[in-house]
Write a protein that holds these residues in place. Sequence first.
Motif, PDB file in Angstrom:
ATOM      1  N   MET A   1      27.558 -92.112 -22.730  1.00 24.41           N
ATOM      2  CA  MET A   1      27.468 -91.180 -21.580  1.00 24.41           C
ATOM      3  C   MET A   1      28.530 -91.482 -20.788  1.00 24.41           C
ATOM      4  O   MET A   1      28.876 -92.736 -20.518  1.00 24.41           O
ATOM      5  CB  MET A   1      26.167 -91.456 -20.966  1.00 24.41           C
ATOM      6  N   GLU A   2      28.843 -90.469 -20.249  1.00 19.08           N
ATOM      7  CA  GLU A   2      30.233 -90.454 -19.216  1.00 19.08           C
ATOM      8  C   GLU A   2      29.767 -90.773 -17.756  1.00 19.08           C
ATOM      9  O   GLU A   2      29.205 -90.010 -16.996  1.00 19.08           O
ATOM     10  CB  GLU A   2      30.954 -89.150 -19.243  1.00 19.08           C
ATOM     11  N   PRO A   3      30.079 -91.853 -17.303  1.00 12.47           N
ATOM     12  CA  PRO A   3      29.894 -92.082 -15.700  1.00 12.47           C
ATOM     13  C   PRO A   3      30.447 -91.274 -14.889  1.00 12.47           C
ATOM     14  O   PRO A   3      31.330 -90.581 -15.028  1.00 12.47           O
ATOM     15  CB  PRO A   3      30.548 -93.515 -15.500  1.00 12.47           C
ATOM     16  N   LEU A   4      29.642 -91.090 -13.630  1.00 11.70           N
ATOM     17  CA  LEU A   4      30.352 -90.438 -12.702  1.00 11.70           C
ATOM     18  C   LEU A   4      31.500 -91.153 -12.005  1.00 11.70           C
ATOM     19  O   LEU A   4      31.083 -92.193 -11.683  1.00 11.70           O
ATOM     20  CB  LEU A   4      29.060 -89.761 -11.678  1.00 11.70           C
ATOM     21  N   PRO A   5      32.327 -90.441 -11.446  1.00  7.98           N
ATOM     22  CA  PRO A   5      33.494 -90.981 -10.737  1.00  7.98           C
ATOM     23  C   PRO A   5      33.209 -91.058  -9.596  1.00  7.98           C
ATOM     24  O   PRO A   5      32.203 -90.731  -8.812  1.00  7.98           O
ATOM     25  CB  PRO A   5      34.585 -90.028 -10.801  1.00  7.98           C
ATOM     26  N   ALA A   6      33.751 -92.285  -8.752  1.00  8.01           N
ATOM     27  CA  ALA A   6      33.674 -92.493  -7.285  1.00  8.01           C
ATOM     28  C   ALA A   6      33.731 -91.476  -6.680  1.00  8.01           C
ATOM     29  O   ALA A   6      32.984 -91.185  -5.374  1.00  8.01           O
ATOM     30  CB  ALA A   6      34.626 -93.534  -6.826  1.00  8.01           C
ATOM     31  N   GLY A  70      22.961-107.566   9.696  1.00  7.71           N
ATOM     32  CA  GLY A  70      21.771-107.228   8.948  1.00  7.71           C
ATOM     33  C   GLY A  70      22.543-106.422   7.621  1.00  7.71           C
ATOM     34  O   GLY A  70      23.695-106.126   7.328  1.00  7.71           O
ATOM     35  N   ARG A  71      21.411-106.209   6.520  1.00 10.59           N
ATOM     36  CA  ARG A  71      21.959-105.526   5.231  1.00 10.59           C
ATOM     37  C   ARG A  71      22.732-104.373   5.403  1.00 10.59           C
ATOM     38  O   ARG A  71      23.433-103.855   4.650  1.00 10.59           O
ATOM     39  CB  ARG A  71      20.675-105.422   4.415  1.00 10.59           C
ATOM     40  N   GLY A  72      22.347-103.534   6.468  1.00  2.00           N
ATOM     41  CA  GLY A  72      23.107-102.066   6.680  1.00  2.00           C
ATOM     42  C   GLY A  72      24.557-101.914   6.710  1.00  2.00           C
ATOM     43  O   GLY A  72      25.303-101.229   6.275  1.00  2.00           O
ATOM     44  N   GLU A  73      25.229-103.106   6.972  1.00  2.00           N
ATOM     45  CA  GLU A  73      26.700-103.323   6.765  1.00  2.00           C
ATOM     46  C   GLU A  73      27.182-102.825   5.474  1.00  2.00           C
ATOM     47  O   GLU A  73      28.232-102.310   5.350  1.00  2.00           O
ATOM     48  CB  GLU A  73      27.065-104.764   7.187  1.00  2.00           C
ATOM     49  N   ASP A  74      26.381-103.259   4.547  1.00  2.00           N
ATOM     50  CA  ASP A  74      26.917-102.802   3.294  1.00  2.00           C
ATOM     51  C   ASP A  74      26.866-101.263   2.823  1.00  2.00           C
ATOM     52  O   ASP A  74      27.365-100.916   1.885  1.00  2.00           O
ATOM     53  CB  ASP A  74      26.254-103.381   2.139  1.00  2.00           C
ATOM     54  N   LEU A  75      26.309-100.609   3.735  1.00  3.78           N
ATOM     55  CA  LEU A  75      26.071 -99.000   3.632  1.00  3.78           C
ATOM     56  C   LEU A  75      27.678 -98.422   3.985  1.00  3.78           C
ATOM     57  O   LEU A  75      27.740 -97.401   3.566  1.00  3.78           O
ATOM     58  CB  LEU A  75      25.164 -98.369   4.587  1.00  3.78           C
ATOM     59  N   PHE A  76      28.505 -99.350   4.354  1.00  3.65           N
ATOM     60  CA  PHE A  76      29.848 -98.843   4.857  1.00  3.65           C
ATOM     61  C   PHE A  76      30.805 -99.043   3.589  1.00  3.65           C
ATOM     62  O   PHE A  76      31.962 -98.934   3.684  1.00  3.65           O
ATOM     63  CB  PHE A  76      30.352 -99.552   6.081  1.00  3.65           C
ATOM     64  N   ALA A  77      30.270 -99.581   2.339  1.00  3.60           N
ATOM     65  CA  ALA A  77      31.075 -99.787   1.491  1.00  3.60           C
ATOM     66  C   ALA A  77      31.956 -98.601   0.667  1.00  3.60           C
ATOM     67  O   ALA A  77      31.572 -97.560   1.248  1.00  3.60           O
ATOM     68  CB  ALA A  77      30.403-100.803   0.190  1.00  3.60           C
ATOM     69  N   ALA A  78      32.258 -98.802  -0.475  1.00  2.00           N
ATOM     70  CA  ALA A  78      33.274 -97.839  -1.164  1.00  2.00           C
ATOM     71  C   ALA A  78      31.875 -96.993  -1.807  1.00  2.00           C
ATOM     72  O   ALA A  78      31.043 -97.253  -2.028  1.00  2.00           O
ATOM     73  CB  ALA A  78      34.111 -98.292  -2.161  1.00  2.00           C
ATOM     74  N   PRO A  79      32.322 -95.578  -1.714  1.00  2.00           N
ATOM     75  CA  PRO A  79      31.542 -94.669  -2.470  1.00  2.00           C
ATOM     76  C   PRO A  79      31.077 -95.073  -3.972  1.00  2.00           C
ATOM     77  O   PRO A  79      32.053 -95.378  -4.518  1.00  2.00           O
ATOM     78  CB  PRO A  79      31.964 -92.984  -2.152  1.00  2.00           C
ATOM     79  N   GLY A  80      29.862 -94.938  -4.351  1.00  2.00           N
ATOM     80  CA  GLY A  80      29.408 -95.383  -5.686  1.00  2.00           C
ATOM     81  C   GLY A  80      29.039 -96.749  -5.775  1.00  2.00           C
ATOM     82  O   GLY A  80      28.620 -97.105  -7.035  1.00  2.00           O
ATOM     83  N   THR A  81      29.033 -97.356  -4.728  1.00  2.00           N
ATOM     84  CA  THR A  81      28.392 -98.847  -4.699  1.00  2.00           C
ATOM     85  C   THR A  81      27.013 -98.923  -4.676  1.00  2.00           C
ATOM     86  O   THR A  81      26.387 -97.898  -4.022  1.00  2.00           O
ATOM     87  CB  THR A  81      28.984 -99.602  -3.484  1.00  2.00           C
ATOM     88  N   ALA A  82      26.482 -99.771  -5.382  1.00  2.00           N
ATOM     89  CA  ALA A  82      24.863 -99.894  -5.278  1.00  2.00           C
ATOM     90  C   ALA A  82      24.463-100.682  -4.068  1.00  2.00           C
ATOM     91  O   ALA A  82      25.207-101.549  -3.527  1.00  2.00           O
ATOM     92  CB  ALA A  82      24.438-100.855  -6.505  1.00  2.00           C
ATOM     93  N   TYR A  83      23.443-100.022  -3.378  1.00  2.68           N
ATOM     94  CA  TYR A  83      22.851-100.712  -2.309  1.00  2.68           C
ATOM     95  C   TYR A  83      21.258-100.920  -2.519  1.00  2.68           C
ATOM     96  O   TYR A  83      20.352 -99.959  -2.780  1.00  2.68           O
ATOM     97  CB  TYR A  83      22.963 -99.893  -0.982  1.00  2.68           C
TER      98      TYR A  83
END
Length: 206
Positions: A1-6, A70-83
Amino acid sequence: MEPLPASFFDRSTVSVARDLLGERLVHEAPSGDRRVGRIVETEAYTEDDPACHASHLSRDPKTGAVTGQGRGEDLFAAPGTAYVYLIYGVHWLLNVVTEPKGTAGAVLLRAVEPEEGIDDMQAERGVERRVRLTNGPGKLAEAFEIDGDAHTKSLTAPPLYLAAGEAVDDAQVAQSARIGISKAVERPWRWYVAENRFVSPARPSG
């Protein structure tokens, strides 16, 4: 299956949440086994949303840097990142980060329709009925063996990724308030495939 791009996730969180319906969640195990589910329910969370983990954070007016803890800082990561985070000390929940890097946003995967690896999902969850394997975000994560190790990993490449599926027509899509929240309950930011039996049975907030 083809992954969706960032680039698929580098857009408005609301748009991504709607467009993820019909796409696939895929987890490829080292053994070669694969688990696949068609996404049938999502929720959107944005930086200015009181129900979002990033809502308590602030920006330095001069540099734009995010301040706070807090964990919310990781929501500013690159699009397509797992949270991925744990609720009630029991259930892991899988989100995918959206918006351009530096802007917080994420889509919670609430339910999928199991397609491949069903025997493995049943063994993992101790549940026989297919309809109950992944009809909720905690169930979904358990069935796909997703835990905190996936946090901050990219969801645009194996072993855990989001893949292209088939678009769901607007006539088949329903919206409601989100589930299990006490703030911003008026926002209709939950999308689901109407009349799909694998959608979670929980009632919308408010």
